[in-house]
Motif scaffolding. Structure first.
Motif, PDB file in Angstrom:
ATOM      1  N   ALA A 124       0.832  -1.213   0.000  1.00 51.95           N
ATOM      2  CA  ALA A 124       0.000   0.000   0.000  1.00 51.95           C
ATOM      3  C   ALA A 124       0.862   1.257   0.000  1.00 51.95           C
ATOM      4  O   ALA A 124       0.546   2.245  -0.674  1.00 51.95           O
ATOM      5  N   SER A 125       1.964   1.229   0.745  1.00 52.10           N
ATOM      6  CA  SER A 125       2.869   2.383   0.752  1.00 52.10           C
ATOM      7  C   SER A 125       3.571   2.542  -0.594  1.00 52.10           C
ATOM      8  O   SER A 125       3.766   3.661  -1.080  1.00 52.10           O
ATOM      9  N   LEU A 126       3.940   1.430  -1.214  1.00 54.24           N
ATOM     10  CA  LEU A 126       4.536   1.499  -2.543  1.00 54.24           C
ATOM     11  C   LEU A 126       3.570   2.111  -3.549  1.00 54.24           C
ATOM     12  O   LEU A 126       3.946   2.959  -4.362  1.00 54.24           O
ATOM     13  N   HIS A 127       2.318   1.682  -3.501  1.00 53.91           N
ATOM     14  CA  HIS A 127       1.312   2.231  -4.409  1.00 53.91           C
ATOM     15  C   HIS A 127       1.083   3.714  -4.140  1.00 53.91           C
ATOM     16  O   HIS A 127       0.924   4.507  -5.071  1.00 53.91           O
ATOM     17  N   ALA A 128       1.063   4.106  -2.867  1.00 51.73           N
ATOM     18  CA  ALA A 128       0.854   5.511  -2.529  1.00 51.73           C
ATOM     19  C   ALA A 128       1.957   6.388  -3.089  1.00 51.73           C
ATOM     20  O   ALA A 128       1.728   7.538  -3.481  1.00 51.73           O
ATOM     21  N   LEU A 129       3.175   5.843  -3.152  1.00 49.69           N
ATOM     22  CA  LEU A 129       4.308   6.627  -3.648  1.00 49.69           C
ATOM     23  C   LEU A 129       4.211   6.868  -5.148  1.00 49.69           C
ATOM     24  O   LEU A 129       4.823   7.796  -5.670  1.00 49.69           O
ATOM     25  N   ARG A 130       3.434   6.071  -5.847  1.00 54.67           N
ATOM     26  CA  ARG A 130       3.262   6.306  -7.283  1.00 54.67           C
ATOM     27  C   ARG A 130       2.388   7.534  -7.540  1.00 54.67           C
ATOM     28  O   ARG A 130       2.400   8.087  -8.639  1.00 54.67           O
ATOM     29  N   ARG A 131       1.663   7.966  -6.506  1.00 56.23           N
ATOM     30  CA  ARG A 131       0.746   9.110  -6.662  1.00 56.23           C
ATOM     31  C   ARG A 131       1.144  10.310  -5.823  1.00 56.23           C
ATOM     32  O   ARG A 131       0.510  11.359  -5.925  1.00 56.23           O
ATOM     33  N   ARG A 133       4.438  12.633  -3.679  1.00 57.38           N
ATOM     34  CA  ARG A 133       5.860  12.930  -3.636  1.00 57.38           C
ATOM     35  C   ARG A 133       6.523  12.333  -2.405  1.00 57.38           C
ATOM     36  O   ARG A 133       7.678  11.919  -2.447  1.00 57.38           O
ATOM     37  N   VAL A 134       5.810  12.300  -1.284  1.00 61.77           N
ATOM     38  CA  VAL A 134       6.354  11.764  -0.036  1.00 61.77           C
ATOM     39  C   VAL A 134       5.325  10.846   0.605  1.00 61.77           C
ATOM     40  O   VAL A 134       4.123  11.167   0.619  1.00 61.77           O
ATOM     41  N   VAL A 135       5.787   9.726   1.118  1.00 62.53           N
ATOM     42  CA  VAL A 135       4.934   8.803   1.876  1.00 62.53           C
ATOM     43  C   VAL A 135       5.638   8.492   3.187  1.00 62.53           C
ATOM     44  O   VAL A 135       6.835   8.206   3.208  1.00 62.53           O
ATOM     45  N   ILE A 136       4.888   8.575   4.274  1.00 65.85           N
ATOM     46  CA  ILE A 136       5.411   8.250   5.603  1.00 65.85           C
ATOM     47  C   ILE A 136       4.483   7.208   6.235  1.00 65.85           C
ATOM     48  O   ILE A 136       3.274   7.407   6.304  1.00 65.85           O
ATOM     49  N   ALA A 137       5.057   6.110   6.708  1.00 67.23           N
ATOM     50  CA  ALA A 137       4.272   5.074   7.382  1.00 67.23           C
ATOM     51  C   ALA A 137       4.657   5.067   8.861  1.00 67.23           C
ATOM     52  O   ALA A 137       5.772   4.674   9.210  1.00 67.23           O
ATOM     53  N   PRO A 138       3.763   5.527   9.746  1.00 66.55           N
ATOM     54  CA  PRO A 138       4.131   5.695  11.157  1.00 66.55           C
ATOM     55  C   PRO A 138       4.207   4.387  11.929  1.00 66.55           C
ATOM     56  O   PRO A 138       3.513   3.418  11.627  1.00 66.55           O
ATOM     57  N   SER A 139       5.070   4.370  12.922  1.00 66.63           N
ATOM     58  CA  SER A 139       5.123   3.267  13.875  1.00 66.63           C
ATOM     59  C   SER A 139       4.525   3.744  15.195  1.00 66.63           C
ATOM     60  O   SER A 139       4.467   4.943  15.468  1.00 66.63           O
ATOM     61  N   LEU A 140       4.069   2.801  16.000  1.00 67.89           N
ATOM     62  CA  LEU A 140       3.312   3.156  17.199  1.00 67.89           C
ATOM     63  C   LEU A 140       4.171   3.755  18.300  1.00 67.89           C
ATOM     64  O   LEU A 140       3.640   4.268  19.283  1.00 67.89           O
ATOM     65  N   TYR A 144       8.695   6.310  12.533  1.00 66.68           N
ATOM     66  CA  TYR A 144       8.100   5.734  11.332  1.00 66.68           C
ATOM     67  C   TYR A 144       8.971   4.584  10.860  1.00 66.68           C
ATOM     68  O   TYR A 144      10.179   4.567  11.084  1.00 66.68           O
ATOM     69  N   TYR A 145       8.323   3.598  10.212  1.00 66.80           N
ATOM     70  CA  TYR A 145       9.057   2.421   9.764  1.00 66.80           C
ATOM     71  C   TYR A 145       9.332   2.458   8.266  1.00 66.80           C
ATOM     72  O   TYR A 145      10.092   1.633   7.749  1.00 66.80           O
ATOM     73  N   ALA A 146       8.714   3.401   7.557  1.00 65.50           N
ATOM     74  CA  ALA A 146       8.947   3.513   6.120  1.00 65.50           C
ATOM     75  C   ALA A 146       8.815   4.970   5.713  1.00 65.50           C
ATOM     76  O   ALA A 146       7.963   5.703   6.234  1.00 65.50           O
ATOM     77  N   VAL A 147       9.667   5.365   4.765  1.00 68.78           N
ATOM     78  CA  VAL A 147       9.582   6.709   4.198  1.00 68.78           C
ATOM     79  C   VAL A 147       9.875   6.594   2.708  1.00 68.78           C
ATOM     80  O   VAL A 147      10.833   5.934   2.301  1.00 68.78           O
ATOM     81  N   GLY A 185       1.244   6.048   5.038  1.00 75.00           N
ATOM     82  CA  GLY A 185       1.105   4.611   4.897  1.00 75.00           C
ATOM     83  C   GLY A 185       0.445   4.039   6.138  1.00 75.00           C
ATOM     84  O   GLY A 185       0.221   4.742   7.133  1.00 75.00           O
ATOM     85  N   PRO A 186       0.117   2.755   6.137  1.00 82.49           N
ATOM     86  CA  PRO A 186      -0.514   2.128   7.298  1.00 82.49           C
ATOM     87  C   PRO A 186       0.398   2.160   8.522  1.00 82.49           C
ATOM     88  O   PRO A 186       1.606   1.970   8.420  1.00 82.49           O
TER      89      PRO A 186
END
Length: 236
Positions: A124-131, A133-140, A144-147, A185-186
């Protein structure tokens, strides 16, 4: 025109006793924490391979450099990944250095401390990056675990108190002050401390009960190590 699928960068450190997952030492032996760290890396790479990104990159830190590491050279061969060295500097500087060569077509950088993250959520984060410029997936834990970055590097890798509970909030604030759009991201949980290991074990036990007969584990290497350590029962 459909944008190209982003590269996926696995950002990790060579598992070495007394240097890997040190916040778990005491609850686990140094050898066990290194084995768990190795399992986290292997599970992250297995997810990366399953998602078929445009490129898989291991951005590694190892004594003497990633290119001299037999451990990382072997993993790169097994996963069909490119191997680059993180270099020196702060966490932010090293992440930016890993992302920049691949960001023109989009690159998502992931850590390895979220072993139970389903591959579908990473996708889902990979797909979001196609649309975006920046994607951040937060950790609890507040980080964050992905940028992911597509295009020019955003001003989010400097002047951040890395390791604090405000990393995610500070990063979002920097993006908003710069007027840069972003997508989230999730959210998922990191495994850094012993209570996190207990959460992971409980999650995997519950998932095993509800898993269909032909279902697969989100982190088979990690499950294997946890069973060997007695943290997970063998007869789940």
């Amino acid at each position: 025109m459909t944008k190209s699928r982003p590269a996926l960068i696995v950002f990790c450190r060579e598992p070495i006793e007394h240097r890997s997952k040190t916040r778990l030492i005491g609850a686990l032996t140094p050898a066990a924490t290194a084995a768990l760290s190795d399992a986290f890396i292997r599970d992250a790479l297995a997810k990366a391979v399953s998602l078929r990104p445009s490129r898989i990159v291991i951005a590694a830190s190892a004594p003497g450099g990633a290119e001299r590491s037999k451990y990382f050279r072997r993993l790169a061969r097994q996963s069909g990944a490119e191997l680059i060295d993180q270099g020196n500097g702060s966490l932010g500087r090293r992440m930016a250095r890993a992302l920049e060569p691949f960001s023109s077509n989009g690159a998502l950088l992931i850590g390895t401390d979220t072993p139970s993250l389903p591959a579908a959520l990473l996708d889902a984060s990979l797909h979001a990056l196609r649309r975006n410029r920046v994607v951040i997936a937060p950790s609890l834990d507040g980080g964050y675990y992905a940028v992911g970055v597509r295009g020019a590097m955003p001003p989010i890798f400097t002047s951040i108190r890395w390791g604090s509970r405000n990393v995610f909030a500070s990063t979002i604030s920097r993006l908003e002050r710069a007027g840069l759009p972003y997508a989230l991201g999730p959210a998922w949980y990191d495994v850094d401390r012993w209570p996190d290991v207990m959460l992971l074990a409980a999650h995997l036990r519950l998932a095993a009960r509800s898993r269909r007969r032909n279902g697969s584990s989100p982190c088979p290497a990690t499950e294997s190590v946890l069973m060997r350590l007695g943290v997970l029962p063998h007869d789940r």
